[in-house]
Motif scaffolding. Structure first.
Motif, PDB file in Angstrom:
ATOM      1  N   UNK A  74     -14.894 -73.008 -31.028  1.00  0.00           N
ATOM      2  CA  UNK A  74     -15.965 -73.413 -31.940  1.00  0.00           C
ATOM      3  C   UNK A  74     -16.976 -72.314 -32.239  1.00  0.00           C
ATOM      4  N   UNK A  75     -16.925 -71.186 -31.572  1.00  0.00           N
ATOM      5  CA  UNK A  75     -17.906 -70.123 -31.799  1.00  0.00           C
ATOM      6  C   UNK A  75     -17.993 -69.193 -30.613  1.00  0.00           C
ATOM      7  N   UNK A  76     -19.205 -69.083 -30.045  1.00  0.00           N
ATOM      8  CA  UNK A  76     -19.459 -68.174 -28.931  1.00  0.00           C
ATOM      9  C   UNK A  76     -20.301 -68.875 -27.876  1.00  0.00           C
ATOM     10  N   UNK A  77     -20.142 -68.432 -26.634  1.00  0.00           N
ATOM     11  CA  UNK A  77     -20.949 -68.932 -25.531  1.00  0.00           C
ATOM     12  C   UNK A  77     -21.512 -67.730 -24.775  1.00  0.00           C
ATOM     13  N   UNK A  78     -22.827 -67.698 -24.619  1.00  0.00           N
ATOM     14  CA  UNK A  78     -23.501 -66.653 -23.850  1.00  0.00           C
ATOM     15  C   UNK A  78     -23.813 -67.223 -22.473  1.00  0.00           C
ATOM     16  N   UNK A  79     -23.250 -66.614 -21.447  1.00  0.00           N
ATOM     17  CA  UNK A  79     -23.473 -67.032 -20.060  1.00  0.00           C
ATOM     18  C   UNK A  79     -24.405 -66.005 -19.433  1.00  0.00           C
ATOM     19  N   UNK A  80     -25.534 -66.461 -18.865  1.00  0.00           N
ATOM     20  CA  UNK A  80     -26.534 -65.531 -18.346  1.00  0.00           C
ATOM     21  C   UNK A  80     -26.944 -65.874 -16.922  1.00  0.00           C
ATOM     22  N   UNK A  81     -27.565 -64.915 -16.274  1.00  0.00           N
ATOM     23  CA  UNK A  81     -28.262 -65.153 -15.007  1.00  0.00           C
ATOM     24  C   UNK A  81     -29.444 -64.191 -14.954  1.00  0.00           C
ATOM     25  N   UNK A  82     -30.539 -64.680 -14.412  1.00  0.00           N
ATOM     26  CA  UNK A  82     -31.768 -63.900 -14.326  1.00  0.00           C
ATOM     27  C   UNK A  82     -32.313 -64.008 -12.903  1.00  0.00           C
ATOM     28  N   UNK A  83     -32.543 -62.847 -12.293  1.00  0.00           N
ATOM     29  CA  UNK A  83     -32.985 -62.780 -10.908  1.00  0.00           C
ATOM     30  C   UNK A  83     -34.279 -61.994 -10.796  1.00  0.00           C
ATOM     31  N   UNK A  84     -35.142 -62.409  -9.887  1.00  0.00           N
ATOM     32  CA  UNK A  84     -36.308 -61.607  -9.478  1.00  0.00           C
ATOM     33  C   UNK A  84     -36.156 -61.419  -7.978  1.00  0.00           C
ATOM     34  N   UNK A  85     -35.816 -60.205  -7.569  1.00  0.00           N
ATOM     35  CA  UNK A  85     -35.495 -59.968  -6.165  1.00  0.00           C
ATOM     36  C   UNK A  85     -34.267 -60.785  -5.801  1.00  0.00           C
ATOM     37  N   UNK A  86     -34.351 -61.559  -4.728  1.00  0.00           N
ATOM     38  CA  UNK A  86     -33.238 -62.401  -4.296  1.00  0.00           C
ATOM     39  C   UNK A  86     -33.349 -63.832  -4.837  1.00  0.00           C
ATOM     40  N   UNK A  87     -34.361 -64.094  -5.675  1.00  0.00           N
ATOM     41  CA  UNK A  87     -34.580 -65.436  -6.217  1.00  0.00           C
ATOM     42  C   UNK A  87     -33.967 -65.571  -7.600  1.00  0.00           C
ATOM     43  N   UNK A  88     -33.066 -66.527  -7.742  1.00  0.00           N
ATOM     44  CA  UNK A  88     -32.471 -66.777  -9.058  1.00  0.00           C
ATOM     45  C   UNK A  88     -33.450 -67.596  -9.883  1.00  0.00           C
ATOM     46  N   UNK A  89     -33.858 -67.063 -11.044  1.00  0.00           N
ATOM     47  CA  UNK A  89     -34.791 -67.755 -11.920  1.00  0.00           C
ATOM     48  C   UNK A  89     -34.075 -68.726 -12.854  1.00  0.00           C
ATOM     49  N   UNK A  90     -32.806 -68.479 -13.132  1.00  0.00           N
ATOM     50  CA  UNK A  90     -32.056 -69.381 -13.991  1.00  0.00           C
ATOM     51  C   UNK A  90     -30.710 -68.825 -14.374  1.00  0.00           C
ATOM     52  N   UNK A  91     -29.855 -69.741 -14.848  1.00  0.00           N
ATOM     53  CA  UNK A  91     -28.512 -69.394 -15.311  1.00  0.00           C
ATOM     54  C   UNK A  91     -28.196 -70.169 -16.596  1.00  0.00           C
ATOM     55  N   UNK A  92     -28.992 -70.005 -17.632  1.00  0.00           N
ATOM     56  CA  UNK A  92     -28.703 -70.776 -18.842  1.00  0.00           C
ATOM     57  C   UNK A  92     -27.446 -70.291 -19.569  1.00  0.00           C
ATOM     58  N   UNK A  93     -26.780 -71.227 -20.204  1.00  0.00           N
ATOM     59  CA  UNK A  93     -25.629 -70.956 -21.046  1.00  0.00           C
ATOM     60  C   UNK A  93     -25.995 -71.399 -22.452  1.00  0.00           C
ATOM     61  N   UNK A  94     -25.822 -70.517 -23.426  1.00  0.00           N
ATOM     62  CA  UNK A  94     -26.180 -70.812 -24.810  1.00  0.00           C
ATOM     63  C   UNK A  94     -24.928 -70.830 -25.665  1.00  0.00           C
ATOM     64  N   UNK A  95     -24.725 -71.905 -26.423  1.00  0.00           N
ATOM     65  CA  UNK A  95     -23.599 -72.013 -27.349  1.00  0.00           C
ATOM     66  C   UNK A  95     -24.117 -71.748 -28.752  1.00  0.00           C
ATOM     67  N   UNK A  96     -23.293 -71.080 -29.561  1.00  0.00           N
ATOM     68  CA  UNK A  96     -23.709 -70.744 -30.929  1.00  0.00           C
ATOM     69  C   UNK A  96     -22.491 -70.508 -31.803  1.00  0.00           C
ATOM     70  N   UNK A  97     -22.722 -70.513 -33.116  1.00  0.00           N
ATOM     71  CA  UNK A  97     -21.667 -70.159 -34.065  1.00  0.00           C
ATOM     72  C   UNK A  97     -21.586 -68.643 -34.162  1.00  0.00           C
ATOM     73  N   UNK A  98     -20.438 -68.130 -34.550  1.00  0.00           N
ATOM     74  CA  UNK A  98     -20.308 -66.681 -34.780  1.00  0.00           C
ATOM     75  C   UNK A  98     -21.287 -66.277 -35.881  1.00  0.00           C
ATOM     76  N   UNK A  99     -22.010 -65.210 -35.649  1.00  0.00           N
ATOM     77  CA  UNK A  99     -23.000 -64.742 -36.605  1.00  0.00           C
ATOM     78  C   UNK A  99     -24.312 -65.502 -36.536  1.00  0.00           C
ATOM     79  N   UNK A 100     -24.407 -66.473 -35.647  1.00  0.00           N
ATOM     80  CA  UNK A 100     -25.618 -67.282 -35.513  1.00  0.00           C
ATOM     81  C   UNK A 100     -26.548 -66.744 -34.448  1.00  0.00           C
ATOM     82  N   UNK A 101     -27.454 -67.596 -34.032  1.00  0.00           N
ATOM     83  CA  UNK A 101     -28.392 -67.229 -32.980  1.00  0.00           C
ATOM     84  C   UNK A 101     -28.693 -68.437 -32.118  1.00  0.00           C
TER      85      UNK A 101
END
Length: 121
Positions: A74-101
């Motif tokens: 259906x498009x693209x999926x951005x899989x992320x993780x964000x850390x500050x030191x040893x603390x995980x701040x989040x792991x959001x996954x964003x779905x989008x269409x190709x060429x979208x945002x």
């Protein structure tokens, strides 16, 4: 036309068509704010089936942002993780269409995390 000229014309056409089919690039960015003041931020270029990692450090320790952009039916999926030191701040996954945002915001007034992806070109 001489055979060598035909071969060169074929190489040029193949090269140009390959360039036109290059995957689109996107800018992926992140920011973390504490009581409205930016504590860390960064951005990087990414393309389909690519991944990026941004790391930084300050007097309070380091942070790391990792992202992978995967194609789907259906498009693209951005899989992320964000850390500050040893603390995980989040792991959001964003779905989008190709060429979208896409954009994800989470947290509270004390600590707000924003992750965005948009076409680079």
């Amino acid at each position: 036309m001489a055979p060598s000229r035909i071969l060169m014309a074929a190489i040029v056409l193949v090269g140009l068509s390959g360039f036109a089919d290059a995957p689109q690039r996107y800018v992926v960015s992140y920011s973390v704010s504490d009581h409205g003041v930016a504590q860390m931020r960064g951005q990087a270029l990414i393309s389909e089936e690519g991944d990026v990692s941004v790391q930084g450090s300050d007097q309070d320790g380091g942070h790391a942002f990792n992202a992978t952009l995967n194609p789907t039916d259906d498009g693209l999926v951005l899989v992320t993780s964000l850390w500050r030191g040893a603390t995980k701040l989040g792991e959001p996954t964003l779905a989008m269409e190709r060429g979208g945002q896409a954009k994800a915001e989470f947290g509270s007034d004390q600590q707000r995390v924003v992750i965005e992806i948009a076409p680079a070109d």
